[in-house]
Design a protein around this motif. Structure first.
Motif, PDB file in Angstrom:
ATOM      1  N   PRO A 298       0.905  -1.036  -0.137  1.00  0.00           N
ATOM      2  CA  PRO A 298      -0.048   0.049  -0.052  1.00  0.00           C
ATOM      3  C   PRO A 298       0.906   1.390  -0.249  1.00  0.00           C
ATOM      4  O   PRO A 298       1.970   1.339   0.872  1.00  0.00           O
ATOM      5  CB  PRO A 298      -0.997  -0.208   1.364  1.00  0.00           C
ATOM      6  N   PRO A 299       0.370   2.267  -0.716  1.00  0.00           N
ATOM      7  CA  PRO A 299       1.450   3.547  -0.966  1.00  0.00           C
ATOM      8  C   PRO A 299       1.421   4.112   0.290  1.00  0.00           C
ATOM      9  O   PRO A 299       0.216   4.442   1.181  1.00  0.00           O
ATOM     10  CB  PRO A 299       0.860   4.190  -2.186  1.00  0.00           C
ATOM     11  N   GLU A 300       2.589   4.817   0.755  1.00  0.00           N
ATOM     12  CA  GLU A 300       2.588   5.531   2.076  1.00  0.00           C
ATOM     13  C   GLU A 300       2.670   7.113   1.693  1.00  0.00           C
ATOM     14  O   GLU A 300       2.193   7.731   2.460  1.00  0.00           O
ATOM     15  CB  GLU A 300       4.188   5.390   2.737  1.00  0.00           C
ATOM     16  N   ARG A 301       2.713   7.403   0.399  1.00  0.00           N
ATOM     17  CA  ARG A 301       2.558   8.783   0.133  1.00  0.00           C
ATOM     18  C   ARG A 301       1.772   8.905  -1.109  1.00  0.00           C
ATOM     19  O   ARG A 301       1.685   7.905  -1.970  1.00  0.00           O
ATOM     20  CB  ARG A 301       3.919   9.610  -0.146  1.00  0.00           C
ATOM     21  N   THR A 302       1.136   9.927  -1.544  1.00  0.00           N
ATOM     22  CA  THR A 302       0.350  10.026  -2.857  1.00  0.00           C
ATOM     23  C   THR A 302       0.863  10.546  -4.163  1.00  0.00           C
ATOM     24  O   THR A 302       0.216  10.481  -5.002  1.00  0.00           O
ATOM     25  CB  THR A 302      -0.964  11.351  -2.379  1.00  0.00           C
ATOM     26  N   VAL A 303       2.349  10.790  -3.954  1.00  0.00           N
ATOM     27  CA  VAL A 303       2.989  11.272  -5.261  1.00  0.00           C
ATOM     28  C   VAL A 303       4.162  10.266  -5.094  1.00  0.00           C
ATOM     29  O   VAL A 303       4.957  10.169  -4.049  1.00  0.00           O
ATOM     30  CB  VAL A 303       3.164  12.666  -5.305  1.00  0.00           C
ATOM     31  N   VAL A 304       4.811   9.458  -6.170  1.00  0.00           N
ATOM     32  CA  VAL A 304       5.944   9.006  -6.480  1.00  0.00           C
ATOM     33  C   VAL A 304       6.615   9.315  -7.757  1.00  0.00           C
ATOM     34  O   VAL A 304       5.868   9.614  -8.961  1.00  0.00           O
ATOM     35  CB  VAL A 304       5.499   7.275  -6.486  1.00  0.00           C
ATOM     36  N   TRP A 305       7.938   9.530  -7.516  1.00  0.00           N
ATOM     37  CA  TRP A 305       8.818   9.905  -8.481  1.00  0.00           C
ATOM     38  C   TRP A 305       9.264   8.829  -9.167  1.00  0.00           C
ATOM     39  O   TRP A 305      10.069   7.993  -8.456  1.00  0.00           O
ATOM     40  CB  TRP A 305       9.731  10.884  -8.170  1.00  0.00           C
ATOM     41  N   VAL A 306       8.987   8.502 -10.449  1.00  0.00           N
ATOM     42  CA  VAL A 306       9.632   7.393 -11.141  1.00  0.00           C
ATOM     43  C   VAL A 306      10.784   7.724 -12.264  1.00  0.00           C
ATOM     44  O   VAL A 306      10.323   8.637 -13.135  1.00  0.00           O
ATOM     45  CB  VAL A 306       8.551   6.330 -11.729  1.00  0.00           C
ATOM     46  N   ALA A 307      11.838   7.225 -12.089  1.00  0.00           N
ATOM     47  CA  ALA A 307      13.037   7.801 -12.877  1.00  0.00           C
ATOM     48  C   ALA A 307      12.868   7.538 -14.157  1.00  0.00           C
ATOM     49  O   ALA A 307      13.167   8.329 -15.272  1.00  0.00           O
ATOM     50  CB  ALA A 307      14.540   7.272 -12.387  1.00  0.00           C
ATOM     51  N   ARG A 308      12.145   6.288 -14.662  1.00  0.00           N
ATOM     52  CA  ARG A 308      12.078   5.955 -15.897  1.00  0.00           C
ATOM     53  C   ARG A 308      10.819   6.334 -16.694  1.00  0.00           C
ATOM     54  O   ARG A 308      10.369   5.806 -17.639  1.00  0.00           O
ATOM     55  CB  ARG A 308      12.196   4.343 -15.934  1.00  0.00           C
ATOM     56  N   LEU A 309      10.039   7.235 -15.999  1.00  0.00           N
ATOM     57  CA  LEU A 309       8.705   7.303 -16.613  1.00  0.00           C
ATOM     58  C   LEU A 309       8.997   8.984 -17.242  1.00  0.00           C
ATOM     59  O   LEU A 309       9.473   9.802 -16.558  1.00  0.00           O
ATOM     60  CB  LEU A 309       7.610   7.519 -15.116  1.00  0.00           C
ATOM     61  N   GLU A 310       8.296   9.084 -18.268  1.00  0.00           N
ATOM     62  CA  GLU A 310       8.409  10.395 -18.861  1.00  0.00           C
ATOM     63  C   GLU A 310       7.040  11.096 -18.902  1.00  0.00           C
ATOM     64  O   GLU A 310       7.056  12.231 -18.843  1.00  0.00           O
ATOM     65  CB  GLU A 310       8.603  10.245 -20.390  1.00  0.00           C
ATOM     66  N   THR A 311       6.023  10.375 -18.702  1.00  0.00           N
ATOM     67  CA  THR A 311       4.562  11.148 -18.960  1.00  0.00           C
ATOM     68  C   THR A 311       3.938  10.716 -17.654  1.00  0.00           C
ATOM     69  O   THR A 311       3.739   9.491 -17.297  1.00  0.00           O
ATOM     70  CB  THR A 311       3.827  10.656 -20.196  1.00  0.00           C
ATOM     71  N   ALA A 312       3.374  11.650 -16.729  1.00  0.00           N
ATOM     72  CA  ALA A 312       2.586  11.297 -15.649  1.00  0.00           C
ATOM     73  C   ALA A 312       1.129  10.761 -15.772  1.00  0.00           C
ATOM     74  O   ALA A 312       0.595  11.379 -16.882  1.00  0.00           O
ATOM     75  CB  ALA A 312       2.538  12.899 -14.801  1.00  0.00           C
ATOM     76  N   PHE A 313       0.770  10.285 -14.828  1.00  0.00           N
ATOM     77  CA  PHE A 313      -0.689   9.744 -14.820  1.00  0.00           C
ATOM     78  C   PHE A 313      -1.378   9.720 -13.352  1.00  0.00           C
ATOM     79  O   PHE A 313      -0.387   9.411 -12.465  1.00  0.00           O
ATOM     80  CB  PHE A 313      -0.905   8.523 -15.821  1.00  0.00           C
ATOM     81  N   GLU A 314      -2.605   9.871 -13.281  1.00  0.00           N
ATOM     82  CA  GLU A 314      -3.096   9.827 -11.995  1.00  0.00           C
ATOM     83  C   GLU A 314      -3.887   8.747 -11.893  1.00  0.00           C
ATOM     84  O   GLU A 314      -4.969   8.658 -12.706  1.00  0.00           O
ATOM     85  CB  GLU A 314      -3.499  11.212 -11.800  1.00  0.00           C
ATOM     86  N   THR A 315      -3.933   8.147 -10.773  1.00  0.00           N
ATOM     87  CA  THR A 315      -4.867   7.239 -10.163  1.00  0.00           C
ATOM     88  C   THR A 315      -5.780   8.006  -9.103  1.00  0.00           C
ATOM     89  O   THR A 315      -5.349   8.895  -8.800  1.00  0.00           O
ATOM     90  CB  THR A 315      -4.522   5.858  -9.662  1.00  0.00           C
ATOM     91  N   HIS A 316      -6.668   7.181  -8.245  1.00  0.00           N
ATOM     92  CA  HIS A 316      -7.546   7.919  -7.632  1.00  0.00           C
ATOM     93  C   HIS A 316      -6.601   8.306  -6.152  1.00  0.00           C
ATOM     94  O   HIS A 316      -6.959   9.063  -5.554  1.00  0.00           O
ATOM     95  CB  HIS A 316      -8.735   6.954  -7.083  1.00  0.00           C
TER      96      HIS A 316
END
Length: 471
Positions: free
Chosen positions: A105-123
């Motif tokens: 389960p996520p501890e924070r609501t935002v995660v930085w992903v080094a290999r991701l170029e385009t952001a997307f949002e879940t609930h």
């Protein structure tokens, strides 16, 4: 730095795939173990390019310098500190670590992903490129799949929440990015499970239908399902779990529609690729038909409620009229008794007692009518409470107030006014009767004095009589 970080992340994922390194990540640290001397030097150089601090350990777990790296002391372990990451943000450099991060389960609501170029949002989570500073507001999913999906295993495989797997309405995951594909695979598996009726001990998804169908979830769902199919899966899951009120009904309808979808094998990805969109349409139609029937039943129930309220107000109006009639009759009889008492000067105790008893009876009659009316009001109030709790909970409070509470209150108010006026008049009547009963009236002198002197008239043949005079 961004290019150097992406290059570092890709290199580490390649080493992990080739079993050349073991990677462990936290929000603050990146630990890479099992490195050869050449790989340790290359990783140390990449860390310098990213401007991150690092510590090198040899096989004896002793800290060594970059110049001390030789094959004689391999394997090496390098622990890198992730500088510049805010406390409210989780950080993931490699896709290997991303898969591990997504398993919890996520501890924070935002995660930085080094290999991701385009952001997307879940609930629940925003998955963003490294350094993204966009504001994000979570929107929790209304229901948990564990309420509807049966799992008999000791450790439940049904996700407790779909918040991190369910895209916000209108959002899309970057299908061609490797980091996003890691999330897509895990999201698809979780959503497949959340729309089944049951998970069997061997992990197969069972849809009761009819007919009963069973499918297995592959590890690489993104390799089988298309981007359009995945969007259809997302739409179907949103349709079920974003509505808490009828989520169970929607889940059952969609599972039944999926069970009727025919696919050439038991791969769940193929089932949802072919059946997610048409099953969603079929489930929506079935729900609308069910709601139409429910609406007819609701309309009938509301008509019955309106009739019951009308009958209640009519009966209360009849009670008010009956009370007015009773008071009028009592007052008429009381005024007659008082008038008779004032006209006839008779002070007999028997008659006075009878007048008093008659006044009390008239007042008691009025009181009994008032009490019976209030008893009716009390019973109707209790019945309305039972209606509200058992039969008409689907009605909003404002509508129920307009249909039931307000008309009943107005009818009760009219009866209360009539009852209060009637009570006051009955008390005044009783006081008047008591007054004329216990206060003696003066006797008429013409009826109780000495007998009158009889005078005999003189007529033909009669002699006048005269009193004897004495001297």
């Amino acid at each position: 730095m961004e290019h150097s970080l992406k290059s570092l992340a890709q290199t580490l994922d390649d080493w992990a795939a080739q079993k050349r390194a073991f990677i462990t990540e936290t929000d603050e640290l990146l630990a890479v173990g099992g490195l050869s001397a050449s790989d340790a030097k290359s990783l140390a150089k990449s860390s310098v390019d990213v401007a991150w601090k690092f510590v090198i350990e040899d096989a004896t777990e002793a800290a060594v310098g970059l110049s001390d790296i030789t094959s004689d002391f391999s394997p090496f372990k390098i622990t890198i500190t992730k500088d510049g990451v805010p406390n409210e943000v989780s950080s993931v450099v490699t896709n290997v670590a991303l898969a591990d991060w997504l398993s919890r389960p996520p501890e924070r609501t935002v995660v930085w992903v080094a290999r991701l170029e385009t952001a997307f949002e879940t609930h629940d989570v925003r998955y963003a490129p490294w350094g993204d500073a966009t504001e994000f507001t979570p929107k929790p999913v209304a229901c948990s799949p564990r309420k509807f999906v049966r799992d008999s295993s000791t450790v439940s495989r049904v996700p407790d929440s779909l918040g991190r797997w369910l895209l916000k309405d209108g959002a899309r995951a970057p299908w061609d990015e490797g980091a996003a594909r890691v999330w897509i695979n895990l999201s698809a598996a979780s959503l497949f499970i959340s729309m089944a009726n049951e998970i069997e001990p061997d992990g197969a998804l069972m849809f009761r239908g009819p007919p009963v169908s069973r499918y297995t979830v592959s590890r690489d769902s993104a390799a089988t399902i298309s981007s359009n199919g995945f969007e259809a899966v997302q739409a179907a899951a949103r349709w079920i779990y974003e509505s808490e009120r009828d989520a169970e009904t929607r889940h059952g309808l969609l599972a039944a529609e999926l069970a009727r979808t025919s696919v050439p094998n038991n791969n769940a990805s193929l089932l949802f690729e072919r059946g997610a969109s048409p099953s969603l349409e079929g489930a929506k139609i079935a729900l609308q038909l069910g709601l139409h029937k429910l609406s007819l039943d609701s309309l009938k129930a509301m008509a019955d409620l309106r009739k019951a309220v009308t009958d209640e107000t009519t009966k209360l109006s009849d009670a008010t009229r009956q009370l007015a009639t009773a008071v009028a009759g009592a007052l008429f009889a009381g005024v007659g008794v008082i008038a008779a008492r004032l006209t006839v000067s008779v002070n007999s105790p028997v008659i006075l007692t009878a007048i008093l008893i008659l006044g009390i009876v008239l007042c008691a009659y009025v009181g009994s009518v008032i009490i019976s009316g209030y008893q009716f009001v009390r019973i109707q109030r209790e019945l309305r409470v039972q209606w509200r709790e058992r039969l008409y909970r689907f009605l909003p409070e404002a509508e129920y107030s307009m249909m039931v509470t307000k008309p009943a209150a107005e009818a009760e108010a009219g009866f209360n006014v009539a009852a209060q006026i009637s009570g006051v008049l009955a008390v005044l009547l009783l006081a008047a009767v008591i007054a004329v009963s216990f206060i003696p009236l003066p006797s008429n002198q013409s009826g109780s004095g000495a007998p009158a002197t009889e005078k005999v008239g003189q007529g033909p043949g009669n002699k006048a009589s005269s009193p004897v005079r004495t001297k």
